[in-house]
Design a protein around this motif. Structure first.
Motif, mmCIF file in Angstrom:
data_model
loop_
_atom_site.group_PDB
_atom_site.id
_atom_site.type_symbol
_atom_site.label_atom_id
_atom_site.label_comp_id
_atom_site.label_asym_id
_atom_site.label_seq_id
_atom_site.Cartn_x
_atom_site.Cartn_y
_atom_site.Cartn_z
ATOM 1 N N ARG A 213 0.822 -1.212 0.000
ATOM 2 C CA ARG A 213 0.000 0.000 0.000
ATOM 3 C C ARG A 213 0.854 1.261 0.000
ATOM 4 O O ARG A 213 0.563 2.216 -0.720
ATOM 5 N N ARG A 214 1.892 1.255 0.791
ATOM 6 C CA ARG A 214 2.768 2.442 0.810
ATOM 7 C C ARG A 214 3.385 2.668 -0.560
ATOM 8 O O ARG A 214 3.507 3.813 -1.018
ATOM 9 N N ASP A 215 3.743 1.587 -1.220
ATOM 10 C CA ASP A 215 4.349 1.694 -2.542
ATOM 11 C C ASP A 215 3.371 2.272 -3.565
ATOM 12 O O ASP A 215 3.769 2.979 -4.495
ATOM 13 N N VAL A 220 -2.300 2.961 4.974
ATOM 14 C CA VAL A 220 -2.160 1.627 5.549
ATOM 15 C C VAL A 220 -3.309 1.319 6.496
ATOM 16 O O VAL A 220 -3.730 0.165 6.634
#
Length: 410
Positions: A213-215, A220
């Protein structure tokens, strides 16, 4: 293979490119794995396109031929009937460079291709197999408010193709019933063959979902609902934006809605959807991203908590199967093929109608259900594993053989 109005090499999710592009490409690859040589004809949309190109570089088993017909750019799909004679001439002219009897079957996709295939099959004396993908009468029965109905000329064209085809491939039993009931198709010529899904590309995420998700630039600690597809009234992404507005207005938890796709039908479609989010005060709750490649799309599916498909009509619903293959539950309209591929209460939810308040309730209750985080994700993958392109190709080859037998009998 004939795919006149859109190329299997086009990026799905914008313009006229969607599930049909994936269908033609993946079926062709699966047929090639079974020893078939496949040649795909599509209209050239740029002067820079080569006359012929391999679908996959380095693999000459599936070739894509770009046929010049009319101006390269600026032609809407509704303008293409005037170019069908030019497309047919290009297809027949190309085939004249091959030895006699080179083609064994013509498989046309969408009614425009069916018109071209009708003449090509007659000229080469080979069977015509046709897959509708969408039908005007079905679409017109489920129009979105303000959407334009399909013209009578398309209905007539579809009727002609249905009558001419030696075999018709339907994705679901419901589509087969529509062909018989709405178009008078001979039931003996209609064969139900479900499309497949690339189970190796679309699979549950084995790594850290928080890192994923961060990518992707996603939060998050917030639920994420994903819409992946063309932004057009038929796909009804506006229903989801309105539903987010209902949740915000009623003080309930609001997930992040990701719209992954581009405009289709009219260039302003995406801007209008963005403006709707602003008007409802939910612009911070809706994230717009362009269409993604197949591998990137798999990552988006894996990162989402739910995939939402509020379509007003779907002959099959390939996105729903791909999402489930990634282990992501699907909330979908109870229409068309979605009623078959989304197992209500097992791998997702089916929603009747397009009332944003109802959709808001379903999204909220589904995201609050602990089963979504575990059992539904596991069940979603099991549902998707029922579909595979190799199995689809095997069944399609049998349809080809039956069509050849029928044609030989006259």
């Amino acid at each position: 293979m004939l795919s006149v109005h859109t190329s299997p090499r086009d990026q799905p999710g914008t313009g006229d490119a969607g599930g049909m592009n994936v269908y033609v490409a993946e079926l062709s690859r699966a047929l090639a794995r079974r020893g078939a040589g496949v040649e795909i004809f599509t209209r050239a949309t740029s002067s820079t396109l080569p006359d012929t190109v391999e679908l996959d570089p380095g693999d000459d088993r599936v070739l894509v031929h770009h046929v010049p017909a009319g101006p390269y750019e600026g032609l809407d799909k509704n303008d293409l009937p005037a170019q069908l004679c030019a497309v047919t001439a290009g297809v027949v002219r190309h085939a004249a460079t091959r030895p006699a009897g080179w083609f064994d079957v013509v498989h046309a996709h969408y009614w425009l291709s069916g018109q071209v295939g009708w003449l090509a099959a007659e000229r080469w004396d080979v069977p015509l197999v046709h897959t509708m993908h969408t039908m005007a009468r079905v679409k017109n029965a489920a129009l979105a408010p303000g959407d334009s109905p399909e013209p009578p000329t398309r209905v007539i064209g579809e009727e002609q193709v249905v009558s001419a085809a030696d075999a018709l491939v339907a994705s679901t039993a419901e589509e087969a019933q529509d062909l018989v009931g709405m178009y008078g198709a001979d039931p003996a010529r209609v064969h139900v063959v479900a499309p497949g899904v690339d189970l190796s590309t679309f699979r549950p995420w084995a790594g850290d979902r928080a890192a994923l998700r961060r990518d992707l630039g996603l939060p998050v600690d917030r639920d994420v609902v994903l819409f992946a597809g063309r932004v057009q009234p038929l796909k009804a992404p506006d229903v989801l934006v309105y539903a987010i507005g209902v949740l915000r207005a009623t003080g309930r938890p609001v997930p992040l809605l990701v719209v992954l796709g581009g405009p289709s039908g009219r260039p302003a479609a995406l801007r209008e959807l963005q403006a709707l989010a602003v008007a409802l005060g939910v612009e911070q709750d809706v994230l717009f991203r362009p269409p993604a490649s197949r591998t990137e799309l798999a990552r988006w599916f894996a990162a989402a908590d739910l995939v939402a498909m509020p379509s007003r009509s779907e002959s099959f619903g390939l996105v729903a199967v791909e999402a489930q293959a990634a282990g992501t539950p699907v909330v979908a309209s109870a229409v068309g093929g979605l009623r078959s591929v989304v197992h209500d209460g097992v791998s997702g939810r089916q929603v009747r109608g397009h009332d944003p308040a109802v959709w808001a309730d379903v999204l909220a209750s589904t995201l609050a259900d602990p089963a979504v985080r575990g059992p539904w994700r596991a069940a979603a993958r099991r549902v998707a594993e029922q579909y595979g392109w190799d199995a689809t190709a095997e069944q399609v080859l049998k349809v080809y053989a039956l069509a050849a037998e029928r044609r030989a009998r006259g």
